[in-house]
Design an enzyme around this catalytic site. Structure first.
Site, PDB file in Angstrom:
ATOM      1  N   ASP A   1       0.929  -1.190   0.091  1.00  0.00           N
ATOM      2  CA  ASP A   1      -0.110  -0.163  -0.036  1.00  0.00           C
ATOM      3  C   ASP A   1       0.808   1.067   0.040  1.00  0.00           C
ATOM      4  OD1 ASP A   1      -1.964  -1.439  -0.133  1.00  0.00           O
ATOM      5  OD2 ASP A   1      -2.531  -1.392   1.986  1.00  0.00           O
TER       6      ASP A   1
ATOM      7  N   GLU B   1      -2.728  -2.393  -9.230  1.00  0.00           N
ATOM      8  CA  GLU B   1      -1.334  -1.500  -9.363  1.00  0.00           C
ATOM      9  C   GLU B   1      -1.276  -0.823 -10.418  1.00  0.00           C
ATOM     10  OE1 GLU B   1      -0.368  -5.736 -10.873  1.00  0.00           O
ATOM     11  OE2 GLU B   1      -1.628  -4.965  -9.534  1.00  0.00           O
TER      12      GLU B   1
END
Length: 342
Positions: free
Chosen positions: A209, A235
């Site tokens: 994260d 992503e």
């Protein structure tokens, strides 16, 4: 000999005293747009004392830094044509009853900003002549900020703070339609964090994260105000660039790739290289009337796919994606400038 007070004067005096004690911030202008009433609630709302504005046309100073019309001025001057340019949200009352509007006011005396709901209406005599304009104000700041916060939550990605996929899709539809009308170029960058699954497996989801936040921050810092940066999914990120030629988009993509290299986010997974890198696909279209925005997305996605399968850590143009796809190329050390594939 004492002058006899006329009933109309008694009524006027009573009306003025009544307005002074209203809990609703209120001021009144005469036909010459001079302030004749500035009640106590208006003093509290603006920080401006009645003595500062009574008998003057300086009421605007309570709300704005630069001279401009207030809503009551537009009613007095019958200038409904100026509503759109001065107030982003407004309505015109039917039967000549005045205007309603909402607006951010800078409140110079208090040194803060308030979002005010404003109503301004005329008062006429029996012959239809204007004798006064009454403006009332309501402080809607808390409600407006709460509304803005909810909109931000609905349109933003909770992890990176960039636009979310839904917001990006809406922006793409709007900018595609505009580019069709103006025959201007629209560019799209699709961005993928290389070997992100390996990064997550090695460092854990919390670090994963943090990595995505870092990429999002770098994207937000390197774009123009008109560009839309979004977390496209997982992503993968997207950057929509209105009025941007292909060469400009490639330059922006290369700067973004280099910015992530400079962050030097340690990767370390086998076959992934020492630091986190990006692969970026770039496509540009000047959309014709019969074209769909799906074409722009598909071409950028094709370029991204080719970039990842030709070595990663690079920027690749959709124009050259097919010619380079499948050619395995070694990944240069992060930070070394790549030769752009156009």
């Amino acid at each position: 000999m004492r002058r006899t007070t006329k009933p109309s004067e008694v009524a006027q005096s009573y009306a003025v005293r009544l307005m002074q004690h209203l809990v609703v911030p209120t001021f009144v202008l005469n036909p010459q747009r001079e302030v004749v009433v500035w009640n106590r609630a208006c003093e509290r709302l603006t920080g401006v004392a009645a003595a500062e504005v009574i008998g003057t046309k300086k009421h605007w100073r309570a709300f704005y830094k630069e001279k401009r019309f207030c809503l009551a001025d537009l009613v007095a001057n019958e200038r409904a044509d100026l509503l759109g340019s001065l107030y982003p949200e407004f309505t015109v009352s039917t039967h000549g009853l005045g205007f309603s509007a909402e607006n951010w006011c800078v409140m110079p005396k208090l040194g803060n900003q308030l979002y005010l709901a404003i109503d301004a209406g005329p008062i006429h005599d029996e012959d239809g002549r204007l004798i006064a304009v009454v403006e009332t104000l309501r402080d809607m700041t808390d409600q407006k900020r709460a509304e803005q916060a909810l909109k931000a939550l609905a349109s933003s990605d909770g992890l990176t703070g960039l636009a979310n996929r839904r917001s990006f899709d809406q922006a793409l539809a709007i900018e595609w339609a505009r580019a069709q009308r103006t025959r201007s170029p629209l560019s799209l960058l699709l961005v993928d964090v290389d070997h992100f699954k390996l990064y997550n497996d090695l460092h854990g989801h919390q670090k994963g994260d943090d990595c995505l936040r870092g990429v999002g921050a770098a994207m937000a810092a390197g774009l123009r105000p008109a560009d839309v940066a979004a977390r496209y999914g997982g992503e993968e990120f997207a950057v929509l660039m209105p009025d941007s030629a292909h060469g400009v988009a490639l330059d922006v993509a290369e700067r973004l790739r280099e910015a992530i290299c400079r962050l030097r986010l340690a990767h370390g997974a086998a076959a992934a290289g020492s630091h986190v890198t990006l692969s970026i696909g770039v496509a540009t279209e000047v959309p014709a009337e019969d074209m769909s925005s799906d074409l722009l997305v598909a071409r950028a996605d094709q370029a991204l796919y080719a970039a990842k399968h030709s070595g990663r850590d690079r920027v690749l143009s959709a124009d050259k994606a097919l010619s380079v796809f499948g050619r395995a190329q070694g990944v240069a050390p992060c930070g070394a400038r790549k030769t752009r594939l156009r």
